[in-house]
Scaffold this active site. Structure first.
Site, PDB file in Angstrom:
ATOM      1  N   ASP A   1      -6.952  -0.820  -7.183  1.00 59.25           N
ATOM      2  CA  ASP A   1      -5.822  -0.889  -6.527  1.00 59.25           C
ATOM      3  C   ASP A   1      -5.170   0.724  -5.717  1.00 59.25           C
ATOM      4  O   ASP A   1      -6.590   1.785  -6.147  1.00 59.25           O
ATOM      5  CB  ASP A   1      -4.428  -0.969  -7.685  1.00 59.25           C
ATOM      6  CG  ASP A   1      -3.278  -1.222  -7.185  1.00 59.25           C
ATOM      7  OD1 ASP A   1      -3.357  -1.028  -5.526  1.00 59.25           O
ATOM      8  OD2 ASP A   1      -1.920  -1.337  -8.070  1.00 59.25           O
TER       9      ASP A   1
ATOM     10  N   GLU B   1      -5.564   2.974  -0.705  1.00 56.21           N
ATOM     11  CA  GLU B   1      -5.315   3.330   0.180  1.00 56.21           C
ATOM     12  C   GLU B   1      -5.445   5.046   0.900  1.00 56.21           C
ATOM     13  O   GLU B   1      -5.789   5.129   1.584  1.00 56.21           O
ATOM     14  CB  GLU B   1      -3.725   3.218   0.553  1.00 56.21           C
ATOM     15  CG  GLU B   1      -3.185   1.896   0.396  1.00 56.21           C
ATOM     16  CD  GLU B   1      -2.864   1.359  -0.470  1.00 56.21           C
ATOM     17  OE1 GLU B   1      -3.421   2.360  -1.170  1.00 56.21           O
ATOM     18  OE2 GLU B   1      -3.370   0.018  -0.892  1.00 56.21           O
TER      19      GLU B   1
ATOM     20  N   ASP C   1       2.562  -5.334  -2.883  1.00 61.20           N
ATOM     21  CA  ASP C   1       3.782  -5.678  -3.756  1.00 61.20           C
ATOM     22  C   ASP C   1       4.228  -6.186  -3.262  1.00 61.20           C
ATOM     23  O   ASP C   1       5.540  -5.887  -2.693  1.00 61.20           O
ATOM     24  CB  ASP C   1       4.454  -3.866  -4.017  1.00 61.20           C
ATOM     25  CG  ASP C   1       3.069  -3.644  -5.025  1.00 61.20           C
ATOM     26  OD1 ASP C   1       2.410  -4.090  -5.648  1.00 61.20           O
ATOM     27  OD2 ASP C   1       3.208  -2.172  -5.314  1.00 61.20           O
TER      28      ASP C   1
END
Ligand SMILES: *[C@@H]1O[C@H](CO)[C@@H](O)[C@H](O)[C@H]1NC(C)=O
Length: 982
Positions: free
Chosen positions: A543, A546, A619
């Site tokens: 996760d 980015e 999300d």
């Protein structure tokens, strides 16, 4: 995931998170991003100038060289505005017709980043042997293709590059004169730096200011470049300043599709599959689509803002052809989309840094584009079979006993599940891989308790490492110099994330690769720390890659951070997350002696990420809008090469009502990746917690998914070879039917013939489904036969809460396994059911792929691949013959994972291991009348029953006739035939 509560704990950040909504002010709009503002201003000036606008870029004809391979030519390019600056252009035609266009500054004061394609491509493409460039006075051109249907033309002045097919323009570069490669320069102190008022639109910049007039007089370049050094040397956004040590280096290029009115791709954005416009008369969005991997909190359900991943791939589609482009750029990129007419699309690409490295994919069909694109960046990896089952996640299962209890509850209610997930709270102070001993005192025993029932666990490992002396992973990375550096290039970059003060592994550094693999070893190692408190049943969730940095500009790293090789973060941002999942994938695979297929879920991705595992849409919100747009987003990701995709079932944020949750399980059951997940502040919502009828509805959906695992797995095999996605929207299936171009709420699953339309709105009881062809479609559950039409037809179908509109396209044979089990592993020896959905001509086919689901032995020929056919035999007489034959040896050039098998043995060890597995039921839909006999060809009579109804060849609609053949005792791995006679 980001939470209000936990952000409160990290009080240092306090990026006002007071209300639950998209934080627009955290992220730049085009007008707040210097190079995007410059790019849009350039385009505005061009529009204003209309026909007097002329691109200053031209090819120097004297500089053209054609390489000895004849497929490559290079030439010098100049801008009339900067006669001293040199650019080099190179065009290559690949052996599959793809044209690669590269342009770079030559002999500049710096080097532009040119390694993006190097990361994305699986190999250096081979150039065509049949190309010949012919150079004229005004242009150079090559005609190629089987029927010489393709042509690539480079016009010298102004520079314009066109790809044509049968004389029709398919892709045109710089046709509108927006090409601009800002060359490297040194800062000239005498030019006044005009203060930009905040949030200017490009248009305003040109319309604006007296300075314009003043500077224009002494600056002949202003008509093209603008009259101010707009954010050339430094840029501020909110409280952050980007030092921009290299100055301006952005790249602007217009790419037009003069004969294509619909475009798809450039995920990830929360929007429709067919991309809405961002420019023109009344654009749907006012900002361009942005590609800049970002942890966007509560993203909007309809927006061009960038979210977690970027795939710079675009399809342009019309009834005549599909063409595609892949722009191998890794820096922040904005893309404007406009429609010149109903049948023509104009796009404008503006990237912050990097060379021009563009692949033009000539198609001409969607399948061709998938093949051409996968030849460049690879096909999706074949997932482990268990990972296509159901994944149960939440933030967080709080202890090892919690995990055990949840598993028990699933089993008590006979609800199938394959994987239990742990979010960040399993770890001590968010030091990933270090278990919190208070709550997880016995992690290996817990994993073993899950694995004992044939299940797996997935545990989160994020890329931020807590900077503390008691975290060996950080310590080792730091000592070995493997962390991303600040702009000084000497200090470790420090930012805030879940673990508080953190640093990030720099996976651009090859030294990080072997080390990271060592970290995942489950045995003690002399070389460094390894995760001994883990087992091979543990797989990984990447996760926040980015990367998400809570106190960084736009919640990510400063662009002037330095990676291995001296490149700025600006240059590599969009590839950063892919490297993390790449290396995690390799690390998980390298744990075992017999390598097993790893499962790695990633949030950030780039072109090529399909080779490393699954992605999800991040999300999302527990709203109907998000449910609906997530279906479209998963389709968009699929056509951009990444089939293994899904969205959080239930919605990450919020507490969905039971009816919404039921609908979300229907969406999940028909997504390639099927995981329920929930925010830490939400109420528990595992299916077993609900009362009837909801619990039963969710269980039914899960059982339906499990019964269809053979369909999903077979579809995945195909995509590993052809790149044709697992989920297929209408334009892919029916490229010549314009009515289907905008359809993105119903789709086909692989080549199975299953057509599904998940319901994503409240209180629906019926819906319309579009049938694009003159064919019979059978309701999967009640066998109602609907009729399409040559010109397409909408049918109205029931869609109450317990129902998902699901159809079998006439002409398909669908293999399923229908015994309810608690996980996919317990289905290994289960018998099959075949649904034979006769097409209007009385024919049907289907295929089935099986292997051990876990190892790589399939690459050595350990698999079963069958073809089922139902047809009328050649000889006279009323008979339908249903047969099964081996496909593996029939298709020696196809296999899985890109491995070709010339000598496939249908009696391989894997086939033997399931040698007893039989077909327990065959359901034939749509035969004309009651048969007189059903028997094994040349053998015994079978037991069957027949309910009369509508026949496949009828024109009318109604419940189809159903012939059920009970336990025909034929084996799944063997050749057989059954005849139905009258
Ligand atoms: C994956 O990692 C390997 C290093 O282990 C590297 O050589 C390769 O280029 C990477 N591929 C991508 C697409 O990141």
């Amino acid at each position: 995931m980001r939470s209000l509560q936990l952000l409160g704990v990290l009080s240092l950040l306090l990026v006002a998170q007071e209300s639950l909504a998209f934080k627009a002010h955290d992220f730049k709009t085009c007008s707040q991003s210097g190079f995007c503002r410059r790019g849009r201003a350039l385009s505005a000036r061009a529009k204003e100038a209309k026909s007097s606008w002329k691109s200053p870029y031209s090819v120097d004809p004297g500089s053209i060289t054609v390489a000895s391979d004849r497929a490559t030519f290079t030439a010098g390019v100049k801008s009339s505005l900067y006669p001293d600056i040199k650019f080099g252009l190179e065009l290559r035609v690949h052996d599959d017709g793809v044209v690669r266009v590269r342009m770079d500054e030559v002999g500049g004061i710096r080097k532009r980043y040119d390694e993006a394609a190097g990361w994305a491509l699986i190999a250096e493409p081979t150039v065509s042997k049949d190309i010949k460039w012919t150079s004229g006075k005004k242009n150079i051109r090559a005609v190629y293709g089987e029927k010489k249907e393709n042509e690539i033309v480079v016009v010298f002045e102004p520079l314009k590059i066109s790809l044509l097919r049968n004389g029709k323009e398919q892709v045109v570069l710089n046709g509108q004169g927006l090409l601009h490669m800002e060359h490297f320069r040194t800062k000239t102190p005498e030019v006044t730096h005009t203060e930009e008022p905040a949030a200017q639109e490009g248009e305003e910049v040109i319309a604006n200011s007296e300075t314009q007039v003043v500077i224009k007089a002494e600056n002949p370049r202003a008509w093209f470049e603008g009259d101010t050094e707009d954010d050339w040397w430094e840029e501020t956004f909110s409280s952050w300043t980007d030092s921009k040590p290299k100055g301006p280096e952005s790249l602007s290029l217009d790419i037009s599709f003069p004969n294509h009115g619909t475009i798809y791709g450039i995920p990830q954005h929360a929007t429709r599959l067919a991309l809405p416009t961002t420019t023109g008369e009344s654009p749907v969005f006012s900002d361009p689509y942005r590609l800049y991997n970002a942890d966007v909190f509560e993203y909007l359900a309809s927006s061009p803002v960038s979210i977690y991943g970027s795939i710079p791939v675009l399809h342009a589609h019309s009834v005549d052809s599909t063409v595609g482009i892949f722009d191998a750029v890794a820096s922040e990129t904005w893309i404007d989309v406009g429609r010149a007419s109903e049948k023509s699309t104009e796009t404008h690409w503006i990237s912050e840094s990097g060379i021009l490295d563009l692949f033009l994919m000539p198609g001409p069909t969607p399948e061709d584009i998938f093949r051409q694109y996968s030849k460049l960046t690879g096909t999706p990896v074949l997932p482990a079979h268990w990972s296509l089952g159901y994944h149960q996640c939440r933030w967080n299962y709080v202890s090892s006993d919690d995990v055990r209890t949840v598993q028990k509850r699933f089993d008590q209610d006979d609800i199938p599940v394959d994987v239990f997930w742990l979010d960040i709270e399993y770890s001590e102070d968010h030091k990933y891989m270090i278990w919190d001993e208070k709550t997880f005192p016995d992690p290996v025993e817990m994993v073993n308790d899950v694995a004992a029932l044939g299940r797996k666990m997935v545990v989160i490992v994020d890329p931020h490492l807590k900077r503390t002396s008691n975290y060996p992973v950080y310590q080792e990375a730091s000592e070995r110099g493997l962390l991303v550096k600040t702009k000084s290039a000497n200090d470790e970059y420090e930012g805030w994330c879940w673990s508080g003060s953190s640093s990030w592994i720099d996976f651009f550094n090859p030294a990080a690769w072997e080390w990271w693999k060592g970290v995942f070893k489950t045995q003690k190692s002399a070389k460094g720390w390894s995760w001994t408190q883990s087992t091979e049943a543990v797989h990984i969730w990447n996760d926040m890659n980015e990367p998400s940095v809570f106190n960084g500009p736009e919640i990510t790293m400063p662009k002037d951070n330095i990676h291995h090789g001296g490149w700025e973060h600006r240059d590599v941002h969009n590839i950063n997350g892919m490297l993390f999942s790449n290396l995690t994938h390799q690390a998980v695979a390298a744990r075992s002696d017999t390598p097993k297929r790893p499962f790695v879920l990633t949030r950030a991705f780039y072109a090529g990420s399909q080779r490393f595992g699954a992605m999800w849409t991040g999300d999302n919100l527990g709203t109907w809008e998000h449910m609906a747009v997530n279906v479209k987003m998963v389709l968009s990701i699929n056509i951009a090469g990444m089939s293994y995709a899904g969205s959080d079932v239930g919605g990450f944020f919020g507490n969905p009502e039971p009816d919404m949750l039921v609908r979300w399980y229907q969406v999940g059951a028909f997504a390639p990746f099927f995981r329920a997940h929930a925010h830490i502040d939400t109420k528990r919502r595992e299916p077993f917690l609900y009362d009837q009828p909801y619990k039963g509805m969710m269980r039914d959906m899960l059982r339906l998914r499990y019964s269809m695992l053979p369909v999903w797995y077979t579809a995945f095999r195909e995509t590993t070879v052809t790149g044709v996605p697992v989920l297929r929207p209408h334009y892919v299936m029916f490229p010549k039917d314009p009515r289907g171009f905008d359809i993105d709420d119903q789709y086909y699953v692989g080549a199975s013939g299953l057509l599904v339309k998940p319901i994503t709105a409240k209180d629906v009881t019926e819906t319309t489904v579009y049938l694009a062809e003159d064919q019979v479609y059978y309701d999967y559950f009640n066998h109602f036969a609907y009729r399409g039409a040559t010109k397409g037809k909408d049918i109205t179908v029931p869609a109450a809460l317990h129902q998902i509109p699901l159809f079998i396209r006439g002409g398909s044979i669908v293999p399923t396994r229908e015994r309810p089990r608690r996980s996919s592993t317990s289905m290994k020896n289960d018998p099959f059911t075949l649904r034979v959905a006769l097409g209007k001509a009385g024919y049907a086919r289907g295929d089935l792929y099986l292997d051990d689901g876990e190892t790589y032995s399939h690459q050595k020929g350990q698999f079963v691949w069958r073809e089922f056919i139902a047809e009328k035999p050649m000889k006279k007489g009323k008979t339908i013959r249903i047969s099964s034959k081996d496909l593996g040896s029939a298709k020696p050039n196809e296999a899985v994972d890109g491995v070709t098998l010339k000598t496939f043995n249908p009696a391989n060890e894997f086939a033997k291991s399931i040698g007893d597995v039989r077909v327990e039921k065959i359901i034939v839909l749509g035969i004309t009348t009651k048969p007189t006999a059903v028997r094994i060809e040349g053998g015994e009579d079978l037991i069957w029953d027949y309910t009369p109804g509508v026949a496949c060849s009828d024109k009318k609609e109604g419940i189809a006739s159903v012939l059920t053949i009970k336990d025909p005792k034929v084996l799944i791995t063997k050749d057989w035939a059954i005849t139905i006679q009258w």
